[in-house]
Design an enzyme around this catalytic site. Sequence first.
Site, PDB file in Angstrom:
ATOM      1  N   GLU A 360       4.237 -24.739 -32.693  1.00  0.00           N
ATOM      2  CA  GLU A 360       4.872 -23.705 -32.399  1.00  0.00           C
ATOM      3  C   GLU A 360       6.278 -23.459 -32.199  1.00  0.00           C
ATOM      4  O   GLU A 360       6.866 -22.182 -31.902  1.00  0.00           O
ATOM      5  CB  GLU A 360       4.233 -23.209 -31.152  1.00  0.00           C
ATOM      6  N   ASP A 469      -4.268 -19.610 -36.023  1.00  0.00           N
ATOM      7  CA  ASP A 469      -4.034 -20.796 -35.365  1.00  0.00           C
ATOM      8  C   ASP A 469      -5.243 -21.759 -35.090  1.00  0.00           C
ATOM      9  O   ASP A 469      -5.589 -22.160 -34.048  1.00  0.00           O
ATOM     10  CB  ASP A 469      -3.459 -20.657 -33.938  1.00  0.00           C
TER      11      ASP A 469
END
Length: 718
Positions: A360, A469
């Site tokens: 991230e 994700d």
Amino acid sequence: MPPFPALKPDELDALTAFIRSGFDKSGAPIRLGDKTRGQALFEGKGDCARCHYPRGDGPDNAPSLADVADRRVPADIVRTILDPTGTLLPINRSAHIVTRDGRVYNGRRLNEDSYSVQLIDDQHQLVSLLKADIRQLELSHVSAMPAYAGKFSDAEMADLLAFLVSSKSAAGATPVLTPPASQPAAKAASSVSAARIEAAASEPQNWLTYSGTYDGQRFSRLAQISKSNVARLQPKWMLQTREVGYWEANPLVVNGVMYVTQRPDDVLALDARTGKVFWSYHYTISPDTHVCCGANNRGVAMLGDTLYLATLDAHLVALDARTGEPLWNVTVADTKDGYAMTGAPLTVHDKIIVGVSGGEYGIRGFIAAYDAASGREAWRFYTIPGPGSPGHDSWSGDDWEHGGGPTWVTGSFDPSLNLIYWGVGNPGPDWNPSQRPGDNLYTDSVVALDADTGKLRWHFQFTPNDGYDYDSVQVPVLVDMDWQGKPSKLMLWANRNGFFYVLDRVSGKFLLGQPMIKLNWASGLDASGRPIQTPQPEGSPTFPGVNGGTNWYPPAFNPATGLFYVPIWENYGAVYRPQEESYQPGNHFIGGGFSVFGPTPNAPTPLMGKVGPPIDTATDETGYGAVIAIDPHTGKRQWTYRMFDVTDAGMLTTASGLVFSGGREGYFYALDGRSGQLLWKSNLGGMIAMAPISFEVDGKQYITVISGGTLVTFGLSD
């Protein structure tokens, strides 16, 4: 005291060093001499190396001096050298113990309470004894170290001090102090060799690596706890952490000693029978550390008499397993750029394998191997291929530079093929695939690496150009079984994207893929295993949501039942909002956001980081947890054990046909591995966010699980 704003940084450092150095009895500052001459004194005239080289392996079990400068100021070191008895710490007192059955132990006391005492004995073993079994306990108040008053001149003392101060652990990978050739390190019987880890299935009383064995099956061959007596399980001991947050650690157990990490980067050595602590080690992380999803540490690896800790600020630290003393500390990556490490290392041959977090934060992910003895890097495989490397053409322009591909969960290893299998996480930015066109190799893939060189043998990508994700960091589960009538080496994979896969682990060939939960991001898989993607309209939910159909929590495989056990999130979706993202070092690089889909606007929904009880405001309409059993030959469910809340707990299965797991509701339970029937449960009161383990001490089988901030070890009632 007035402020000193005019002092330059180097002047402040010099002033701090002067104050920290201390003063002698006359009030004069302690002087440091030449460290090279000091080392010669340490190994020669002082004969200090006989007992005090860093591993603490000397015949008198002397404490390690590898980080003495981190623990004591020079003035205190001088006082100890001159008067060791007068400065003797309680933990360094020698103990003489005689048990009621005549056993004799001599060593250094590590811990003591009203009912037990822990020591490291003269055979370099960690020993824990109940006081009820002790006939005689004597503690020496005289140091085993001789007094050196008058033995060294002032100049020699300054040289010796310079050497000791220079040996602080933060100085580099290899400590200055090393065992002299004339005094080889003693080897404890509890030493864990690479051969022992490879044959871990033959000693099920221990839990020697993250998944118990290299194959990732989390299958315990212990069977004392069975379907007929599992209802007699009761807590035998508990350990309460002092840290806040969910506890994801996976303990190791070696010959009755348990090694477990706690947030953020502490390591504890415990008596696995009683939970009493032998020693603890605290690592101070850098204030620059960036982590996306909690200050977690999932465990240590072990080789020989050394433990290996991967830290949140991306360091690899080696510790003496008998004392907790640090041996070396190396930097794996720069935490200022978003790198972190939360997974347990993996021991393979003479190397320690680590992966990184930071998907991230726009990192360029990798898997790296370090020499277990020295901490020197042996090889590094980048999960985002650079120019000229195979797979680089799956990226556009310079997107690869911050392409993500974290490797934050421990992989598996096949010694017969000498291949390490490791899962790779999401591309960056997470939720805007149009910003990084292409398949984005090797994100959302499993890679098979040569254990000696780190060279890529093959890869298989589960989710090309991932916009959801769907990290593929799950534990690869290796099984040997017949496939279409032929003995085969297979890999089972329950993926975050909602599909269950079977791969040939020799070649990486796709063999089977089936949905294991409700999903709509793809309509299926083609003949090669590539997903046929079906992006949902803007504002519509995608199933599974961002947490996935499963996540990092380890599955299990039982060779006796032939079933694969997976914790899942069912009926859970999310609405994604992609947006353009600019990379800034150390900042989030996620490309938008998401919201969990609910039946009505603003309905409470499951959270990725929720810590569990006491009140669950979400309902099972927005997603619920379950344990499912899959037949690997067909990919079809054989049974489902449904929970009301979602789950973050991994799996354990045993030779007696039991399956153990838990969830956010705080229940720890045992299921029949063939039918999924609930056989026993216990409300532990806290979220279970790790996978249980099993071990045996003194002929008794135990099960350990962590609930909330409490580690609980169960055994059968007497």
